[in-house]
Design a protein around this motif. Structure first.
Motif, mmCIF file in Angstrom:
data_model
loop_
_atom_site.group_PDB
_atom_site.id
_atom_site.type_symbol
_atom_site.label_atom_id
_atom_site.label_comp_id
_atom_site.label_asym_id
_atom_site.label_seq_id
_atom_site.Cartn_x
_atom_site.Cartn_y
_atom_site.Cartn_z
ATOM 1 N N VAL A 53 70.020 -54.528 34.505
ATOM 2 C CA VAL A 53 68.753 -55.046 34.886
ATOM 3 C C VAL A 53 68.014 -54.314 35.896
ATOM 4 O O VAL A 53 68.494 -54.373 36.958
ATOM 5 C CB VAL A 53 68.784 -56.672 35.065
ATOM 6 N N THR A 82 68.061 -52.778 30.857
ATOM 7 C CA THR A 82 66.913 -53.543 30.721
ATOM 8 C C THR A 82 66.010 -53.413 31.892
ATOM 9 O O THR A 82 66.542 -52.949 32.968
ATOM 10 C CB THR A 82 67.149 -55.248 30.361
ATOM 11 N N LEU A 84 63.049 -55.750 34.358
ATOM 12 C CA LEU A 84 62.563 -57.115 34.606
ATOM 13 C C LEU A 84 61.544 -56.837 35.746
ATOM 14 O O LEU A 84 61.731 -56.045 36.665
ATOM 15 C CB LEU A 84 63.485 -57.966 35.133
ATOM 16 N N ILE A 103 60.804 -59.532 30.723
ATOM 17 C CA ILE A 103 62.156 -58.727 30.379
ATOM 18 C C ILE A 103 61.940 -57.778 29.329
ATOM 19 O O ILE A 103 61.570 -58.263 28.161
ATOM 20 C CB ILE A 103 63.232 -59.754 30.523
ATOM 21 N N CYS A 105 63.814 -54.784 26.830
ATOM 22 C CA CYS A 105 65.091 -54.154 26.424
ATOM 23 C C CYS A 105 65.002 -53.625 24.823
ATOM 24 O O CYS A 105 64.222 -54.505 24.038
ATOM 25 C CB CYS A 105 66.415 -55.187 26.644
ATOM 26 N N LEU A 114 69.756 -62.351 28.128
ATOM 27 C CA LEU A 114 69.146 -62.325 29.472
ATOM 28 C C LEU A 114 68.051 -63.513 29.858
ATOM 29 O O LEU A 114 68.002 -64.135 30.640
ATOM 30 C CB LEU A 114 68.578 -60.840 29.749
ATOM 31 N N HIS A 115 67.315 -63.799 28.551
ATOM 32 C CA HIS A 115 66.368 -64.742 28.557
ATOM 33 C C HIS A 115 66.922 -65.958 28.716
ATOM 34 O O HIS A 115 66.385 -66.926 29.558
ATOM 35 C CB HIS A 115 65.555 -64.681 27.242
ATOM 36 N N LEU A 125 60.151 -66.423 31.437
ATOM 37 C CA LEU A 125 60.391 -64.849 31.088
ATOM 38 C C LEU A 125 59.822 -64.584 29.649
ATOM 39 O O LEU A 125 59.857 -65.472 28.955
ATOM 40 C CB LEU A 125 61.827 -64.550 31.146
ATOM 41 N N LYS A 127 59.554 -61.793 26.808
ATOM 42 C CA LYS A 127 60.504 -60.749 26.224
ATOM 43 C C LYS A 127 59.581 -59.651 25.493
ATOM 44 O O LYS A 127 58.431 -59.938 24.665
ATOM 45 C CB LYS A 127 61.385 -61.463 25.059
#
Length: 285
Positions: A53, A82, A84, A103, A105, A114-115, A125, A127
């Motif tokens: 990340v 990824t 952020l 975030i 990816c 990750l979420h 967050l 996506k």
């Protein structure tokens, strides 16, 4: 942030390879000029099962590579990469004040994982799959924030600052689309959202640096204290190189570059930067 208490469950360590062996999700938050070195150190321990990340908001000055591109160049085995980013001052996040970020990816399963791990009622967050756009958002906004600090130091007024930020969004979008980013990214949380926050607050190191530059202080006197980094300084050179490489008109970023690296006065550079550049046309069809 000496007044912020860290949780007792957090441990400090310096052996990166040992950390990699004991963790599946790795968050990289070092200044951009250390990213290639970190990639080389972790290369022997990284696997396809790791999730990387990237929190760093910068572009490598020597190669004008995005942070994700550096890892792609240096790692023999690819983890899930990824990014952020978003309008988040670290102090407010640490104080558990409401914050939002993006975030990004390319892998949907990793994005959802990750979420689930990072999203909360106090840290929301959103996506996206646009790795390039989200990274460029976090870098261009730092340069625009320096120009905003200069404008406020010049007492240009709130109208002028609003216009400057608006033109900054146009520059961010032009460069981002040219490099393969998606329009929706630049008009969203990691784009406009982060740009507004960073360009209007004294908590922003880049905005504060711009104010100090307008006071006539030498660059080294304008830099944040205590080892903090104003990424907009290096980013100004990177953005100027990218704009020239891709023939993208970015007059605000170029003005900041001239102030920092060419010794042009703030008044001269910011006045000369105005040009009849084309507006960004946004279609929702």
């Amino acid at each position: 942030m000496k007044d912020i208490l860290l949780p007792n469950t957090l441990e400090a360590a310096t052996d990166l390879l040992n950390i990699i062996r004991n963790a599946g999700i790795l968050l990289i938050a070092r200044p951009s000029n250390f990213t290639r070195e970190i990639a080389r150190v972790i290369n022997t321990g990284i696997t396809t099962e790791h999730i990387l990340v990237i929190l760093t908001k910068g572009i490598e000055q020597s190669s004008i590579a995005l942070m994700s591109e550096i890892f792609l160049q240096e790692l023999d085995i690819m983890p899930k990469i990824t990014v952020l980013s978003g309008p988040t001052f670290a102090r407010e996040v640490a104080q558990d004040l409401p914050s939002s970020a993006v975030i990004a990816c390319n892998d949907k399963q990793t994005l959802n994982l990750l979420h689930d791990y990072l999203h909360s009622e106090r840290f929301r967050l959103y996506k996206r799959k646009d790795l390039i756009g989200v990274q460029l958002d976090g870098t261009v906004k730092n340069v625009i924030a320096i120009s905003s600090g200069i404008y406020d130091g010049m007492k240009m007024g709130l109208n002028a600052r609003a216009a400057l930020i608006c033109r900054g969004i146009a520059e961010m979008t032009r460069l981002g689309i040219a490099l393969g980013g998606q329009l929706e990214t630049f008009i969203g949380m990691s784009g406009i959202g982060d740009l507004i926050l960073t360009s209007t607050s004294d908590l922003s190191r880049n905005y504060a640096l711009g104010q100090n530059l307008d006071r006539g202080l030498l660059l080294e006197k304008c830099m944040p204290s205590g080892g903090a980094v104003a990424e907009g300084v290096q980013n100004a050179a990177s953005k100027n190189a990218l704009a020239e490489c891709h023939k993208i008109e970015m007059p605000i970023c170029k003005a900041v570059y001239r102030i920092i690296f060419k010794g042009t006065s703030c008044v001269g550079a910011m006045q000369d930067r105005d040009s009849p550049d084309q507006e960004i046309s946004i279609s929702y069809a």
